[in-house]
Motif scaffolding. Structure first.
Motif, PDB file in Angstrom:
ATOM      1  N   VAL A  49       0.876  -1.172   0.000  1.00 42.55           N
ATOM      2  CA  VAL A  49       0.000   0.000   0.000  1.00 42.55           C
ATOM      3  C   VAL A  49       0.913   1.221   0.000  1.00 42.55           C
ATOM      4  CG1 VAL A  49      -1.829   1.274   1.166  1.00 42.55           C
ATOM      5  CG2 VAL A  49      -1.804  -1.232   1.245  1.00 42.55           C
ATOM      6  N   ILE A  50       1.026   1.860  -1.167  1.00 46.19           N
ATOM      7  CA  ILE A  50       1.870   3.046  -1.338  1.00 46.19           C
ATOM      8  C   ILE A  50       0.941   4.247  -1.224  1.00 46.19           C
ATOM      9  CG2 ILE A  50       3.502   4.213  -2.876  1.00 46.19           C
ATOM     10  CD1 ILE A  50       3.788   1.368  -4.250  1.00 46.19           C
ATOM     11  N   VAL A  51       1.016   4.958  -0.117  1.00 46.84           N
ATOM     12  CA  VAL A  51      -0.050   5.893   0.219  1.00 46.84           C
ATOM     13  C   VAL A  51       0.527   7.163   0.827  1.00 46.84           C
ATOM     14  CG1 VAL A  51      -0.372   4.713   2.457  1.00 46.84           C
ATOM     15  CG2 VAL A  51      -2.215   6.127   1.526  1.00 46.84           C
ATOM     16  N   GLY A  52      -0.063   8.285   0.441  1.00 48.48           N
ATOM     17  CA  GLY A  52       0.379   9.562   0.987  1.00 48.48           C
ATOM     18  C   GLY A  52      -0.056  10.722   0.115  1.00 48.48           C
ATOM     19  N   PRO A  53       0.383  11.922   0.464  1.00 51.73           N
ATOM     20  CA  PRO A  53      -0.063  13.125  -0.256  1.00 51.73           C
ATOM     21  C   PRO A  53       0.329  13.120  -1.733  1.00 51.73           C
ATOM     22  CG  PRO A  53       1.033  13.696   1.802  1.00 51.73           C
ATOM     23  CD  PRO A  53       1.274  12.242   1.587  1.00 51.73           C
ATOM     24  N   GLU A 306      -6.267  15.998   5.801  1.00 51.29           N
ATOM     25  CA  GLU A 306      -7.587  16.547   5.497  1.00 51.29           C
ATOM     26  C   GLU A 306      -7.988  16.183   4.066  1.00 51.29           C
ATOM     27  OE1 GLU A 306      -9.500  17.946   7.664  1.00 51.29           O
ATOM     28  OE2 GLU A 306      -8.003  18.031   9.262  1.00 51.29           O
ATOM     29  N   PRO A 307      -9.262  15.916   3.814  1.00 49.78           N
ATOM     30  CA  PRO A 307      -9.697  15.550   2.461  1.00 49.78           C
ATOM     31  C   PRO A 307      -9.724  16.744   1.514  1.00 49.78           C
ATOM     32  CG  PRO A 307     -11.596  15.728   3.922  1.00 49.78           C
ATOM     33  CD  PRO A 307     -10.376  15.905   4.783  1.00 49.78           C
ATOM     34  N   GLY A 308      -9.617  16.422   0.215  1.00 53.51           N
ATOM     35  CA  GLY A 308      -9.727  17.455  -0.805  1.00 53.51           C
ATOM     36  C   GLY A 308      -8.416  18.148  -1.090  1.00 53.51           C
ATOM     37  N   SER A 309      -8.502  19.401  -1.522  1.00 54.07           N
ATOM     38  CA  SER A 309      -7.309  20.189  -1.847  1.00 54.07           C
ATOM     39  C   SER A 309      -7.595  21.661  -1.613  1.00 54.07           C
ATOM     40  CB  SER A 309      -6.881  19.958  -3.297  1.00 54.07           C
ATOM     41  OG  SER A 309      -7.894  20.401  -4.194  1.00 54.07           O
ATOM     42  N   HIS A 317      -3.371  28.629   5.110  1.00 57.61           N
ATOM     43  CA  HIS A 317      -3.454  27.237   4.691  1.00 57.61           C
ATOM     44  C   HIS A 317      -4.146  26.394   5.757  1.00 57.61           C
ATOM     45  CE1 HIS A 317       0.185  27.422   1.717  1.00 57.61           C
ATOM     46  NE2 HIS A 317      -0.903  28.008   1.265  1.00 57.61           N
ATOM     47  N   ILE A 318      -4.852  25.376   5.302  1.00 56.82           N
ATOM     48  CA  ILE A 318      -5.382  24.361   6.204  1.00 56.82           C
ATOM     49  C   ILE A 318      -4.308  23.294   6.371  1.00 56.82           C
ATOM     50  CG2 ILE A 318      -7.147  22.584   6.513  1.00 56.82           C
ATOM     51  CD1 ILE A 318      -9.008  24.333   4.800  1.00 56.82           C
ATOM     52  N   ILE A 323      -2.089  20.779  -1.603  1.00 59.65           N
ATOM     53  CA  ILE A 323      -2.076  22.003  -2.414  1.00 59.65           C
ATOM     54  C   ILE A 323      -1.951  21.664  -3.899  1.00 59.65           C
ATOM     55  CG2 ILE A 323      -1.125  23.403  -0.543  1.00 59.65           C
ATOM     56  CD1 ILE A 323       1.594  23.268  -1.973  1.00 59.65           C
ATOM     57  N   THR A 324      -2.021  20.383  -4.224  1.00 67.60           N
ATOM     58  CA  THR A 324      -2.039  19.974  -5.635  1.00 67.60           C
ATOM     59  C   THR A 324      -3.308  19.151  -5.863  1.00 67.60           C
ATOM     60  OG1 THR A 324      -0.439  18.238  -5.020  1.00 67.60           O
ATOM     61  CG2 THR A 324       0.433  20.208  -6.070  1.00 67.60           C
ATOM     62  N   ASP A 325      -3.212  17.889  -6.258  1.00 66.63           N
ATOM     63  CA  ASP A 325      -4.419  17.106  -6.507  1.00 66.63           C
ATOM     64  C   ASP A 325      -5.159  16.801  -5.206  1.00 66.63           C
ATOM     65  OD1 ASP A 325      -3.762  17.100  -9.164  1.00 66.63           O
ATOM     66  OD2 ASP A 325      -3.115  15.001  -9.232  1.00 66.63           O
ATOM     67  N   PRO A 326      -6.496  16.714  -5.261  1.00 68.96           N
ATOM     68  CA  PRO A 326      -7.254  16.379  -4.048  1.00 68.96           C
ATOM     69  C   PRO A 326      -6.968  14.958  -3.578  1.00 68.96           C
ATOM     70  CG  PRO A 326      -8.698  16.459  -5.976  1.00 68.96           C
ATOM     71  CD  PRO A 326      -7.372  16.987  -6.416  1.00 68.96           C
TER      72      PRO A 326
END
Length: 344
Positions: A49-53, A306-309, A317-318, A323-326
């Motif tokens: 599972v390769i996961v992250g921002p 946090e979800p989204g972008s 900033h949240i 700050i790129t893809d959601p």
């Protein structure tokens, strides 16, 4: 017109000398590399599972996120190997916008490549020190590979880079798994040609040296969807797509046939919540066929706290929001990882 030579950057050897990896971290990386390698060679049936921002834009929030992953990893490590996405280079279709921490350690300030090189090395090391995990990054710039090669356990080659000769040749000198994404056109033969090239040894010029490589048998494919001539996204994560890719693999003399499915990008149409459904479908496809189960080694998920972008340059900033893809938010991500562990 022309180039302005701003400043000469330190070599990777100089940066490594200034920011060395401790014996403890080197041992951690060696152990993680071996564990991940065994998934691709078939010696381990653990699922990746390769996961992250989408992009690692802030050291504190990235390390906060990976510390959460580390706690989850302790609960699922008998079935899964979690590899944090710490992507410090961001390809841009038009060349505009935020290009990643290597360009801008602070997204609100002007580019500073030297500060960026130091920042990304420091962040990858901090992830190892605080979380006990080694990470994945995208190799957007082949000449920068050795700034991080003693830290990373996984490398991805993006859809816009996969046809580039220097990317393919550089991967041929790596000793960790490298995933070649299908190009934006979706042409599977381009992706497989890239795997062929990287699995063989080469002679070429790299950072002012004539170098020789022996080939990387851990090079494999990543399905990330495609875009047709009308700009519409075409997913390629369905059972039929996986079966076709496996058939194409079997027509070639390649080592360690393997596929990772990228659940975002053109597979989701950048509708980030769809990643949950897509991952579940991939898991179902693996249960439907023993060959597909053996072939599909993992999934790639874009996720943050946090979800989204959000946009940069538009006020406060949240914390922990892309700050790129959601991206998926943490709560959904945690639930999804536990469900993956239950179903593999």
């Amino acid at each position: 017109m022309g180039f302005t030579f701003v400043k000469k950057l330190p070599t990777p050897a100089e940066i490594r000398e200034q920011f060395p990896v401790s014996d403890e971290l080197a041992a951690l990386k060696a152990a993680r590399d071996e564990e991940i390698k065994k998934v691709f060679t078939g010696e381990s049936d653990k699922f990746l599972v390769i996961v992250g921002p989408c992009s690692a834009d802030n050291e504190d929030s990235v390390c906060d996120y990976t510390s959460r992953l580390s706690r989850v990893n302790e609960k699922v490590k008998d079935k899964l190997i979690i590899i944090p996405r710490v992507y410090t280079n961001k390809p841009r279709t038009t060349g505009e916008g935020y290009k990643g921490m290597i360009h801008q350690p602070d997204p609100e300030k002007k580019p500073d490549m030297l500060a960026g090189i130091l920042a990304i090395r420091k962040m990858h090391m901090r992830v190892m020190e605080e979380c006990g995990l080694t990470s994945a990054d995208e190799m957007l710039y082949p000449e920068n590979w050795r700034y991080l090669s003693d830290l990373l356990s996984y490398v991805a080659i993006g859809a816009r880079s996969v046809e580039n000769q220097q990317h393919r040749l550089t991967v041929s000198g790596m000793d960790i798994p490298a995933g070649m994404k299908n190009p934006t056109s979706g042409d599977l033969s381009v992706m497989l040609n890239s795997v062929v090239a990287a699995q063989h040894g080469h002679d070429f010029i790299f950072r002012g040296w004539e170098v020789q490589t022996t080939g990387n048998p851990l090079t494999h494919t990543i399905l990330r969807g495609a875009v047709n001539k009308h700009g519409q996204t075409i997913p390629n994560y369905h059972y039929e797509d996986l079966s076709l890719l496996l058939d194409l693999y079997n027509q070639r003399d390649l080592q360690n046939p393997a596929c990772i499915v990228d659940a975002n990008h053109s597979n989701s149409g950048k509708k980030y919540q769809e990643q949950i459904r897509i991952v579940k479908e991939v898991l179902h496809s693996r249960t439907h066929s023993a060959d597909i189960e053996k072939f599909v080694k993992g999934v790639m998920i874009e996720s943050y706290i946090e979800p989204g972008s959000q946009k940069i340059g538009c006020g406060e900033h949240i914390y922990g929001k892309s700050i790129t893809d959601p991206c998926l938010g943490w709560d959904d991500t945690e639930r999804l990882i536990y469900e993956i562990a239950e179903r593999v």
